[in-house]
Design a protein around this motif. Sequence first.
Motif, short mmCIF file in Angstrom:
data_model
loop_
_atom_site.label_atom_id
_atom_site.label_comp_id
_atom_site.label_asym_id
_atom_site.label_seq_id
_atom_site.Cartn_x
_atom_site.Cartn_y
_atom_site.Cartn_z
N LEU A 1 -89.01 12.19 99.34
CA LEU A 1 -87.68 13.98 98.71
C LEU A 1 -88.26 15.17 100.34
N LYS A 2 -87.11 15.50 100.78
CA LYS A 2 -87.10 16.79 101.78
C LYS A 2 -86.24 17.67 101.24
N ALA A 3 -86.53 19.52 100.20
CA ALA A 3 -85.65 19.91 100.09
C ALA A 3 -85.62 21.32 101.12
N SER A 4 -84.51 21.67 101.80
CA SER A 4 -84.12 22.21 102.12
C SER A 4 -83.13 23.48 101.79
N PHE A 5 -83.58 24.89 102.43
CA PHE A 5 -82.87 26.07 102.18
C PHE A 5 -82.03 26.14 103.65
N LYS A 6 -80.93 26.43 103.94
CA LYS A 6 -80.21 27.14 105.30
C LYS A 6 -80.00 28.49 105.09
N PHE A 7 -80.62 29.57 105.80
CA PHE A 7 -79.89 30.35 105.71
C PHE A 7 -79.78 31.08 106.55
N ALA A 8 -79.07 32.93 107.62
CA ALA A 8 -78.68 33.57 107.67
C ALA A 8 -79.21 33.17 109.25
N ASP A 9 -80.30 34.10 109.04
CA ASP A 9 -80.86 34.09 110.48
C ASP A 9 -82.58 34.19 109.79
N GLY A 10 -83.87 34.04 110.97
CA GLY A 10 -85.28 33.56 110.91
C GLY A 10 -85.61 35.00 109.55
#
Length: 560
Positions: free
Chosen positions: A239-248
């Motif tokens: 299981l892999k959960a990932s949050f994508k954000f606007a920048d680092g």
Amino acid sequence: MSTFSIFKWLARGLAVAIGLTLAWSASVGVRAQDAAPTGILSRVPADAAAFVSIKASDLWKAECSSLLRDLVAQAGADAVATFNSRFVPAPGTIESGVAFVLPATEDGPGAAGVFLAFAPGFDQNKVVKSLMPASDPMDHFGTKYAVDRKMDIALRIVDGKTLLVSRKGDMPKLLAHEAGEAGAMKSHLAAAAGKAIYAVCDPAGLPASCKEGVPESAKPLMSAKSLVLVGDAGKELNLKASFKFADGSAAVAGEKALRDVCQAVREHLSEFGQESEKKMKDLADRKGLADVPEVMGQMMTMTAAKVVDKFLADPPVRAAGEEVAMEVRFDPSNAKFAGSAAMVMYGVVMPAAQRVQMAAGASEGQNNLKQLALAMHNYASAYNHFPTAIFSKDGKKPLLSWRVALLPYMEQDALYKQFKLDEPWDSDANKPLLAKMPKVFADLDAPPSKEPGMTHYQVFVGGGAAFRMSKEGTRLFDITDGLSNTVMIVTATDPIAWTKPGDLPYSANKPVPKLGFGGGKKINVAMCDGSVRQIPANATVTALRALITMAGGELISDDY
């Protein structure tokens, strides 16, 4: 509305899919052929705010499920076939499930639903009778569906292989929703087709009220472009959960927020464990065989809390570029993992099952009281006062209860005509009618009664309450404390024969009659305005007396 409320249907949908997956795994052994693709993901609107997809067939066939398959095989084909034959669709034919939430609107949070796909198909004419025997047919501009009379559930048969399940109020919204081909979820829905588990949420699609309810430390997560959970089933379940954000920089803040959330969950788990430990001590003097499941449930709950807490103490969270990810691998063949997983499942499922059972009882009790309150007001519209007991001709002796007087106003006129209204409730002619008590007077949450025709739905009589033992009924304008501040019908602890006049005698100088069924459960009551509330089991005597009297002028606090 809290964030939890918005995600509640996604969680329920996930739980339904997992539960059906387990049921599927307990019965799929009788099927020789592989399930055919159903394209269930194509039914989810591309503009959905979130969805959770679980492919039961992939999970079952995966190597990581071999231990479970071996265990199921021990039950034997006959047992599995018997289990499958009890329901339509058969649990063993579940192929996949998708829970989804529509975007929020100006009117509030988006509607939520769950699509369930089965292979092979099922007999559409038998589904509702099997899954929702106590239901009513509904029609939304030509689209048929059914709603359960006891639970807040609606069911639509999409076709011979697919069902749509939702809350009653959400089904019309789901059917009316028109989504274009474009949408933020379009690519995710395509990606989900090749994954055993796939979940995604677009925080931007959540209503502002949800974001306002998020703790300050977790708000950076709400700025994520998307949250994706992917599960691959092979030798292990990854299981892999990932949050994508606007920048680092936003990703770094998101990592810290996610760790803070894990710690907050640990604090809640600690409270949960302490509560279970306290309940264990309370159960110390209960040693009967019937108490074993509850004692085991509390013990497993404590263990489950500790297992999850250990994982959350140092969660595998990392930020890389614009993404924050957390990856977990589960190896069901590992004996230590299998034992821990079993404890977690038991610790979660047992309390949840108890809560569902309690909720079912509470829901039916509330529906019953709503029907009785409506009948009360229909009676009042006809006679300008609430019903009283049915008295003898000289007005000196009560013969039958207000419940009997109410029958013509709740579609029970045929039963009403069977009573001898000039004879007492226990006369030779009237006593046999005890066994014909309408279901609306029965409470699912009540302990079983040894005698037929017993009800817990009663009114307070005398002492300034809304009812009195006389032929003169209470008029609405007599209730000067306010209709919404005065109880009409309550759930009494001790039952009474439903046709017997008497109910709960009230006096300011005597103890308040016992209400509810104990165990800390809230008490269902109907107010004189027709609304139904739940009074805390630990409500103060002062608050109860204020609610009972109709013209006492007392101040009533919101928290009782």
